[in-house]
Design an enzyme around this catalytic site. Structure first.
Site, PDB file in Angstrom:
ATOM      1  N   GLY A  90      11.015  48.735   0.188  1.00 41.45           N
ATOM      2  CA  GLY A  90      10.294  48.707  -1.075  1.00 41.45           C
ATOM      3  C   GLY A  90       8.923  48.081  -0.939  1.00 41.45           C
ATOM      4  O   GLY A  90       8.070  48.209  -1.814  1.00 41.45           O
ATOM      5  N   ARG A  91       8.733  47.371   0.141  1.00 40.82           N
ATOM      6  CA  ARG A  91       7.412  46.755   0.343  1.00 40.82           C
ATOM      7  C   ARG A  91       7.067  46.671   1.823  1.00 40.82           C
ATOM      8  O   ARG A  91       6.307  45.815   2.249  1.00 40.82           O
ATOM      9  CB  ARG A  91       7.383  45.374  -0.270  1.00 40.82           C
ATOM     10  CG  ARG A  91       8.484  44.493   0.243  1.00 40.82           C
ATOM     11  CD  ARG A  91       8.179  43.114  -0.076  1.00 40.82           C
ATOM     12  NE  ARG A  91       9.318  42.259   0.179  1.00 40.82           N
ATOM     13  CZ  ARG A  91       9.245  40.964   0.127  1.00 40.82           C
ATOM     14  NH1 ARG A  91       8.112  40.395  -0.148  1.00 40.82           N
ATOM     15  NH2 ARG A  91      10.299  40.250   0.365  1.00 40.82           N
ATOM     16  N   LYS A 111       4.640  44.431   6.250  1.00 42.43           N
ATOM     17  CA  LYS A 111       5.492  43.978   5.148  1.00 42.43           C
ATOM     18  C   LYS A 111       4.593  43.361   4.082  1.00 42.43           C
ATOM     19  O   LYS A 111       3.857  42.421   4.371  1.00 42.43           O
ATOM     20  CB  LYS A 111       6.499  42.952   5.686  1.00 42.43           C
ATOM     21  CG  LYS A 111       7.552  42.510   4.688  1.00 42.43           C
ATOM     22  CD  LYS A 111       8.635  41.702   5.389  1.00 42.43           C
ATOM     23  CE  LYS A 111       9.619  41.101   4.408  1.00 42.43           C
ATOM     24  NZ  LYS A 111      10.638  40.281   5.083  1.00 42.43           N
ATOM     25  N   ARG A 174       5.277  42.981  11.345  1.00 45.49           N
ATOM     26  CA  ARG A 174       6.549  42.628  11.971  1.00 45.49           C
ATOM     27  C   ARG A 174       6.858  43.604  13.095  1.00 45.49           C
ATOM     28  O   ARG A 174       6.601  44.795  12.985  1.00 45.49           O
ATOM     29  CB  ARG A 174       7.643  42.673  10.907  1.00 45.49           C
ATOM     30  CG  ARG A 174       9.001  42.348  11.439  1.00 45.49           C
ATOM     31  CD  ARG A 174       9.928  41.953  10.319  1.00 45.49           C
ATOM     32  NE  ARG A 174      10.346  43.088   9.507  1.00 45.49           N
ATOM     33  CZ  ARG A 174      11.202  42.971   8.486  1.00 45.49           C
ATOM     34  NH1 ARG A 174      11.688  41.796   8.148  1.00 45.49           N
ATOM     35  NH2 ARG A 174      11.553  44.022   7.795  1.00 45.49           N
ATOM     36  N   ARG A 181      19.510  49.238  10.006  1.00 44.35           N
ATOM     37  CA  ARG A 181      20.432  48.219   9.495  1.00 44.35           C
ATOM     38  C   ARG A 181      21.808  48.813   9.263  1.00 44.35           C
ATOM     39  O   ARG A 181      21.947  50.039   9.208  1.00 44.35           O
ATOM     40  CB  ARG A 181      19.896  47.704   8.141  1.00 44.35           C
ATOM     41  CG  ARG A 181      18.444  47.252   8.196  1.00 44.35           C
ATOM     42  CD  ARG A 181      17.667  47.718   6.963  1.00 44.35           C
ATOM     43  NE  ARG A 181      16.225  47.495   7.146  1.00 44.35           N
ATOM     44  CZ  ARG A 181      15.614  46.347   6.882  1.00 44.35           C
ATOM     45  NH1 ARG A 181      16.302  45.358   6.382  1.00 44.35           N
ATOM     46  NH2 ARG A 181      14.325  46.198   7.115  1.00 44.35           N
ATOM     47  N   ASP A 250      22.097  45.113   4.241  1.00 44.24           N
ATOM     48  CA  ASP A 250      20.762  45.675   4.497  1.00 44.24           C
ATOM     49  C   ASP A 250      19.909  44.707   5.314  1.00 44.24           C
ATOM     50  O   ASP A 250      18.816  45.075   5.756  1.00 44.24           O
ATOM     51  CB  ASP A 250      20.051  46.024   3.181  1.00 44.24           C
ATOM     52  CG  ASP A 250      20.025  44.874   2.194  1.00 44.24           C
ATOM     53  OD1 ASP A 250      21.114  44.384   1.831  1.00 44.24           O
ATOM     54  OD2 ASP A 250      18.932  44.439   1.802  1.00 44.24           O
ATOM     55  N   ASN A 251      20.405  43.488   5.515  1.00 44.74           N
ATOM     56  CA  ASN A 251      19.672  42.527   6.349  1.00 44.74           C
ATOM     57  C   ASN A 251      20.411  42.277   7.660  1.00 44.74           C
ATOM     58  O   ASN A 251      20.225  41.236   8.287  1.00 44.74           O
ATOM     59  CB  ASN A 251      19.479  41.214   5.593  1.00 44.74           C
ATOM     60  CG  ASN A 251      18.577  41.380   4.377  1.00 44.74           C
ATOM     61  OD1 ASN A 251      17.762  42.301   4.326  1.00 44.74           O
ATOM     62  ND2 ASN A 251      18.736  40.515   3.404  1.00 44.74           N
TER      63      ASN A 251
HETATM   64  P1  AMP Z   1      14.992  41.513   0.785  1.00 46.49           P
HETATM   65  O1  AMP Z   1      15.625  40.553  -0.168  1.00 46.49           O
HETATM   66  O2  AMP Z   1      13.588  41.134   1.185  1.00 46.49           O
HETATM   67  O3  AMP Z   1      15.841  41.827   1.952  1.00 46.49           O
HETATM   68  O4  AMP Z   1      14.803  42.862  -0.058  1.00 46.49           O
HETATM   69  C1  AMP Z   1      15.842  43.566  -0.672  1.00 46.49           C
HETATM   70  C2  AMP Z   1      15.313  44.861  -1.212  1.00 46.49           C
HETATM   71  O5  AMP Z   1      14.332  44.640  -2.240  1.00 46.49           O
HETATM   72  C3  AMP Z   1      14.636  45.757  -0.192  1.00 46.49           C
HETATM   73  O6  AMP Z   1      14.876  47.091  -0.552  1.00 46.49           O
HETATM   74  C4  AMP Z   1      13.183  45.406  -0.383  1.00 46.49           C
HETATM   75  O7  AMP Z   1      12.318  46.426   0.067  1.00 46.49           O
HETATM   76  C5  AMP Z   1      13.095  45.245  -1.888  1.00 46.49           C
HETATM   77  N1  AMP Z   1      11.998  44.362  -2.299  1.00 46.49           N
HETATM   78  C6  AMP Z   1      11.939  43.022  -2.148  1.00 46.49           C
HETATM   79  N2  AMP Z   1      10.773  42.552  -2.663  1.00 46.49           N
HETATM   80  C7  AMP Z   1      10.087  43.596  -3.129  1.00 46.49           C
HETATM   81  C8  AMP Z   1       8.819  43.753  -3.764  1.00 46.49           C
HETATM   82  N3  AMP Z   1       8.019  42.723  -4.040  1.00 46.49           N
HETATM   83  N4  AMP Z   1       8.439  45.017  -4.102  1.00 46.49           N
HETATM   84  C9  AMP Z   1       9.228  46.060  -3.848  1.00 46.49           C
HETATM   85  N5  AMP Z   1      10.427  45.982  -3.252  1.00 46.49           N
HETATM   86  C10 AMP Z   1      10.864  44.770  -2.892  1.00 46.49           C
HETATM   87 MG    MG Z   2      15.981  43.000   3.400  1.00 43.09          MG
END
Ligand code: AMP
Ligand code: MG
Length: 486
Positions: A90-91, A111, A174, A181, A250-251
């Protein structure tokens, strides 16, 4: 001169359902905070050019390097136990893959580089604090010898991002041996797309486990390998006091690297129930739960692979269970042998497990600092070890048994000390130090960031000029929660 990335992209050649093609969104005024020059060289990139204004623009997503094929990867995932069929980058945007000096294929990903079709309600951006935290902790993990994604660069975007407050925006570059994943497999399995699961499995085998390509049962072997890598990884985390914080599927990387540093932390005092993440209210991802959660995640991976195991579902389940059953043994072997090394044993005997467990229990009861206890033990600095325990006599009693245990090993005291110093770091990225770095950086002072990186790049060396970095926080410096900051 233009910056050249020797891209050789393979993920972008997979079927269209695997990703969305999307370019980074340019940012206002990128400024390079940090380039990891050694890593750049290792990746075959020119560090001087990356440090030029053009390089900073590339690292901020303002300009695309030649040969980039930018994509956001699709994935699903269980977040705190709840399945979300579509997450995806998402980012983050994968620029492409390069082959490093060791011949290993590496993803180069931005990222915080803007929205993608997977952004849902997010802004696609990252704040400076979490970018610096990921940079520091991932590079510290690398220096500790723990499999991890790495950080090539951090830039500020010149824009502000809206979180609880307005914060400076940043982009992290990164590097990973891949960003695939457990959740990537789940994305296809959840759609009943067995061809997608197979195509992904074949890609993963070719990329991460090429020697099993010709195995009689390559997909079984794939699960076996991922189980082995994760068991080893989580053991290594526990051995340095690391808490990932958000072990969602997903992590959880298929290559066995630590990935997605969010509200992660190293613990100061040893406490098996320790949680830092502000979003982990139930303590699901507490320090000591991590092996069990890794197995839970691997079980989700196994479920995705069942259709590739056998047409007979019962048989496939039985085979998967057999492979998953190896996790506990693999984890325990890695963890116990690591613990034996931490207390300086060269041999293995009945009773070792109890000996080291008694130390850990005593540490927990006495609020002993995890890192310093083992480091001082390595230096045979009995006085300093005792100081870690609220009741020093409890340590003395254990120490007598410990000395008796190694008395009849042939190694000299010096040999034992050297071996212990090589596995028990003096320096870990302590939370209060990271917070101090972020607070300074928000005021445009990056000296503390640079200094912390310098110290953490040699975690096993004493570095007397930086001795203060080994110390735990003072009561008023204690950090009890870390935030995702997404
Ligand atoms: P994370 O907690 O960083 O592992 O992210 C979990 C999910 O939320 C993943 O699909 C990320 O791409 C999405 N995500 C986290 N932060 C953002 C953001 N600021 N904008 C868009 N997607 C996000
Ligand atoms: Mg993640």
């Amino acid at each position: 001169m233009t910056v050249h990335f020797p891209f050789q992209n393979t993920y972008a050649a997979l079927p269209a359902s695997f990703f969305a093609r999307v370019a980074p969104t340019p940012v206002a005024s990128p400024r390079l905070i940090k380039l990891n020059r050694a890593l750049a060289v290792h990746l075959g990139l020119d560090p001087d050019l990356l440090e030029s204004p053009e390089g900073a623009e590339i690292l901020a997503g303002k300009r695309l390097p030649d040969g980039a094929d930018p994509i956001a990867m699709a994935y699903a995932g269980h977040q705190f136990g709840h399945f979300v069929p579509q997450l995806g980058d998402g980012r983050a945007i994968l620029l492409g893959e390069v082959i490093d000096k060791d011949g290993v294929r590496r993803d180069i990903q931005l990222k915080g580089s803007g929205p993608t079709p997977f952004s849902r309600r997010g802004d696609g951006r990252a704040a400076l604090g979490p970018v610096l935290r990921e940079y520091i902790v991932s590079e510290a993990m690398f220096a500790l010898g723990i499999p991890t994604t790495r950080s090539l660069a951090a830039v500020t975007s010149g824009e502000r991002v809206q979180r609880e407050t307005m914060l400076p925006g940043a982009v992290l570059t990164r590097v990973a041996s891949s960003h695939i994943r457990v959740g990537t497999f789940q994305f296809f399995a959840a759609r009943g797309d067995t061809d997608g699961v197979r195509a992904l499995a074949d890609h993963v085998i070719a990329r991460h486990y090429p020697d099993i390509g010709l195995a009689e049962r390559p997909y079984h072997a794939l699960l076996e390998r991922v189980v082995a890598r994760q068991a080893d990884l989580v053991a290594r985390w526990l051995l340095v006091g690391f808490i990932h914080g958000v072990m969602n599927t997903d992590n959880c990387s298929i290559s066995g690297e630590t990935i997605d540093y969010g509200p992660c932390a190293f613990m100061d005092e040893y406490n098996p129930a320790q949680v830092f993440s502000s979003i982990d209210e139930m303590g699901r991802y507490a320090y000591a739960n991590q092996p069990q959660i890794a197995l839970w995640n691997l079980t989700r991976l196994a479920e995705c692979l069942l259709p590739l195991f056998s047409d007979d579902k019962d048989k496939a389940i039985e085979q998967a269970q057999f492979i998953l059953g190896e996790f506990a043994e693999k984890f325990t072997a890695a963890y116990q042998s690591g613990l034996r090394r931490k207390i300086g044993l060269f041999t293995e005997r009945d009773g070792d497990e109890a000996l080291v467990q008694d130390l850990l229990d005593t540490m927990a009861k006495n609020q002993a600092d995890f890192t310093l206890t083992f480091r001082h033990l390595s230096d045979a600095a009995a006085g300093k070890v005792r100081d870690q325990f609220t009741d020093p006599a409890a340590f003395d009693e254990w120490a007598t048994r410990w000395r008796q245990r190694f008395a009849d090993e042939p190694q000299s005291a010096a040999e034992r000390q050297a071996a212990m110093r090589g596995v028990n770091p003096a320096f870990i990225p302590r939370n209060h130090r990271i917070e101090a770095v972020i607070a300074a950086a928000v005021n445009d002072d990056y000296k503390p960031f640079e200094e912390l990186l310098t110290v953490l790049s040699k975690p096993f060396e004493d570095q007397p000029q930086f001795a203060a970095y080994a110390e735990p926080p003072l009561p008023n410096q204690r950090v009890t929660q870390t935030f995702c900051g997404t």
